[in-house]
Design an enzyme around this catalytic site. Structure first.
Site, PDB file in Angstrom:
ATOM      1  N   SER A   1      -2.909   4.908   7.175  1.00  0.00           N
ATOM      2  CA  SER A   1      -3.106   4.178   6.075  1.00  0.00           C
ATOM      3  C   SER A   1      -1.426   3.743   5.662  1.00  0.00           C
ATOM      4  CB  SER A   1      -3.654   5.018   4.840  1.00  0.00           C
ATOM      5  OG  SER A   1      -4.005   3.953   3.679  1.00  0.00           O
TER       6      SER A   1
ATOM      7  N   TYR B   1      -3.737  -6.991   2.215  1.00  0.00           N
ATOM      8  CA  TYR B   1      -3.662  -5.580   3.115  1.00  0.00           C
ATOM      9  C   TYR B   1      -3.697  -4.238   2.217  1.00  0.00           C
ATOM     10  CZ  TYR B   1      -0.740  -2.302   6.099  1.00  0.00           C
ATOM     11  OH  TYR B   1      -0.247  -1.333   6.630  1.00  0.00           O
TER      12      TYR B   1
ATOM     13  N   LYS C   1      -6.489  -1.021   2.764  1.00  0.00           N
ATOM     14  CA  LYS C   1      -5.726   0.149   2.806  1.00  0.00           C
ATOM     15  C   LYS C   1      -6.311   1.069   1.726  1.00  0.00           C
ATOM     16  CE  LYS C   1      -3.398   0.007   6.475  1.00  0.00           C
ATOM     17  NZ  LYS C   1      -3.971   0.610   7.736  1.00  0.00           N
TER      18      LYS C   1
END
Length: 262
Positions: free
Chosen positions: A158, A172, A176
């Site tokens: 992660s 993004y 995550k």
């Protein structure tokens, strides 16, 4: 894999991190963090499935693993964001090795953009596909087989922006954050025989970092406790811990490896 460790303090170094006889599948395994992780797990005794989009790159890394560690390594070309390609990857790994003991969901992408309103639907879907949809699909395919067999360990790579999002990487960061949530849910879904944890990475200096504004990064790195970005090899110890018997009582955890980023 998730059974309590029964060794004594005198044999910890020799057996606690030993992956002899295990098989690890590493996505995004041909370069950057994935390449370092694959080499590290192989050095601990595991055979490796190197998966990424480019078969030639996978083959080069597989050859490198075998040359440096003596372990078997299988290259496999796959786009992690393409749902229907992933069963083929899993089938090929089981066909070659008969098992997967460690799944490392490392493949990721984080394209930048000038303004949030310029993010296209295609870009958003691609980022979520690689960083969240693909890991979900692989965890389901591999986790179910691990749980039905001898168990195993899933390690999701992660990012700190999943906890502390920044303006320039919001798709993004959202993906995550979803991966972090998925990690906890999977620990309960496939426990007790399968453990699932995440490494929350900070800024690592991979081939991608060569294209950064170096002055801007230096100014940002000055705010880190360690005053620098990480080298790919510096994530390996944490992944090895989570992949091995060393972490037999660790699941659903987020372990931060970021050099002390504020």
């Amino acid at each position: 894999m998730s059974a309590p460790y029964r060794g004594t303090p005198f044999d910890l170094a020799g057996t606690l991190f030993d992956l002899t006889g295990k098989v690890a599948l590493v996505t995004g395994g041909s370069r950057g963090l994935g390449a370092a992780i694959g080499l590290g797990l192989a050095a601990a005794g595991a055979d490796i499935v190197v998966a990424s989009r480019d078969l030639e790159s996978c083959q080069r890394q597989a050859d490198r693993i075998t040359e440096r560690t003596g372990r078997q390594a299988m290259p496999y070309a796959v786009h992690v964001g393409h749902w229907d390609e992933l069963p083929g990857l899993v089938h090929a790994a089981y066909e070659r090795f008969g098992r997967i003991d460690v799944l490392v969901n490392n493949a990721g992408m984080s394209p930048t953009y000038d303004a949030l309103e310029e993010v296209s639907e295609a870009l958003f879907d691609k980022v979520v596909g690689v960083n969240l949809k693909g890991p979900f699909r692989l965890c389901a395919l591999v986790g179910a087989r691990m749980a039905a067999g001898e168990g195993g360990s899933i390690v999701n790579i992660s990012s700190g922006v999943g906890v502390r999002p920044r303006a320039g990487v919001l798709p993004y960061a959202a993906a995550k954050a979803g991966l972090n949530n998925l990690t906890v849910g999977l620990a309960h879904t496939y426990g007790p025989s399968v453990r699932c944890n995440a490494v929350v990475c900070g800024t690592f200096l991979t081939d991608v970092s060569r294209h950064w504004d170096q002055e801007a990064f230096a100014a940002r790195a000055a705010t880190f406790a360690l005053r620098r970005g990480g080298q790919p090899e510096e994530v390996v110890g944490t992944v090895l811990y989570l992949a091995s018997a060393a972490s037999s009582f660790t699941t659903g955890a987020m372990i931060t490896v970021d050099g002390g980023q504020p």
